[in-house]
Design a protein around this motif. Sequence first.
Motif, PDB file in Angstrom:
ATOM      1  N   UNK A  18     -31.316 -13.360  91.448  1.00 40.21           N
ATOM      2  CA  UNK A  18     -31.645 -14.711  91.100  1.00 40.21           C
ATOM      3  C   UNK A  18     -29.751 -14.493  90.979  1.00 40.21           C
ATOM      4  N   UNK A  19     -28.516 -13.491  90.428  1.00 38.36           N
ATOM      5  CA  UNK A  19     -27.556 -13.345  90.054  1.00 38.36           C
ATOM      6  C   UNK A  19     -26.686 -12.884  91.803  1.00 38.36           C
ATOM      7  N   UNK A  20     -27.019 -12.589  92.087  1.00 37.22           N
ATOM      8  CA  UNK A  20     -26.563 -11.631  93.377  1.00 37.22           C
ATOM      9  C   UNK A  20     -25.730 -12.239  94.914  1.00 37.22           C
ATOM     10  N   UNK A  21     -26.073 -13.800  94.721  1.00 39.25           N
ATOM     11  CA  UNK A  21     -25.560 -14.953  95.416  1.00 39.25           C
ATOM     12  C   UNK A  21     -24.374 -15.243  95.041  1.00 39.25           C
ATOM     13  N   UNK A  22     -24.400 -15.103  93.820  1.00 37.01           N
ATOM     14  CA  UNK A  22     -22.750 -16.218  93.231  1.00 37.01           C
ATOM     15  C   UNK A  22     -22.100 -14.053  92.886  1.00 37.01           C
ATOM     16  N   UNK A  23     -21.800 -13.671  93.316  1.00 34.80           N
ATOM     17  CA  UNK A  23     -21.219 -11.890  92.726  1.00 34.80           C
ATOM     18  C   UNK A  23     -20.861 -11.957  94.490  1.00 34.80           C
TER      19      UNK A  23
END
Length: 342
Positions: A250-255
């Motif tokens: 869930x946080x991978x795309x933003x990173x």
Amino acid sequence: MKDIRDNARQKMKKFCRVCKVCDGRACAGEIPGMGGLGTGASFKNNVGTLAALHLNMHLVHGITKPETAISLLGQPLSLPVLAAPIGGVAVNMDFGVSEEDYNLSVVEGCLEAGTLACTGDGVPPVIHESGLAALTRFEGRGIPFIKPWEGDELDEKLEKARDTGCKVLGMDLDAAGLLTLRRRGRPVAPRTPEQLADIFAKVHGWGIKFILKGLMSPLDASLAVEAGVDAVVVSNHGGRALDHTPGTASVLPGIAQAVAGRVPVLADGGVRDGADVLKMLALGADCVLVGRPVAVAAVGGGKEGVARYFAWLGDQLRQAMIMTGTADVREVPRSVLHGLSA
């Protein structure tokens, strides 16, 4: 694979049930062991978030032999998958195998499969020493990870890792809050951007690349890149360092967006098959790390078990690529995932 899993289940029966679906439900809070911290929510979120993503089938194309090979920081890999750093076999696997045999199995099994193993660190010294010994035996073909120790221990271990001949080193910063180590007189701690820059510069001075693992926010990833890191790993330490974190998917795309191609982005957390690997790549990862399934393969089948696991994973990845019309793991569009645009 069934025989390997059955054998591992017998060897690890006090600490891991080798569940049909390794999702953290049966082992919540079991540390020592293979479970997640506290309620196990972080471990379960890793698996659940990734499992909730669906792949789009696309079969009107001519792709029959998709490309799965990549180069990561100058290291050729047959698959965009590494074995995640795991240590503490005696504590977490009830002596299913020795620390030395475990590391040799993972390092050699990965090499036979055309990929690389990351080795772990911890207390007692045999954890990192056996990992470094395995890497030395195979001429530095792997990636040793060191915990963010306070004091001289960090420099000492980095220098030992350098001496293995490895071309890439790493730090699992997601271990920075492990109070059990501090209580044992071996404290670990977070690092400021300035401290990280000093570490990266030291390792770069040896002609070695550096990976920082345990970044769960775009801000941390950006700060690490600005400090000079060569690659980042999106990870919550397998759900074993902080309860109630989101799943890594869930946080991978933003990173990945924050890093914007400046350095490779790696990710772990809940990857169980080749379809999961493809999902992580579609979310922005350049490469994926797999932990618990590799540990089960090593305990249940030694180096052959690890090599067979990666062969199985590769077959699944290639099948998923053909079924979604994906030609190359280096160019996986977000549209591979149902409901997401390119």
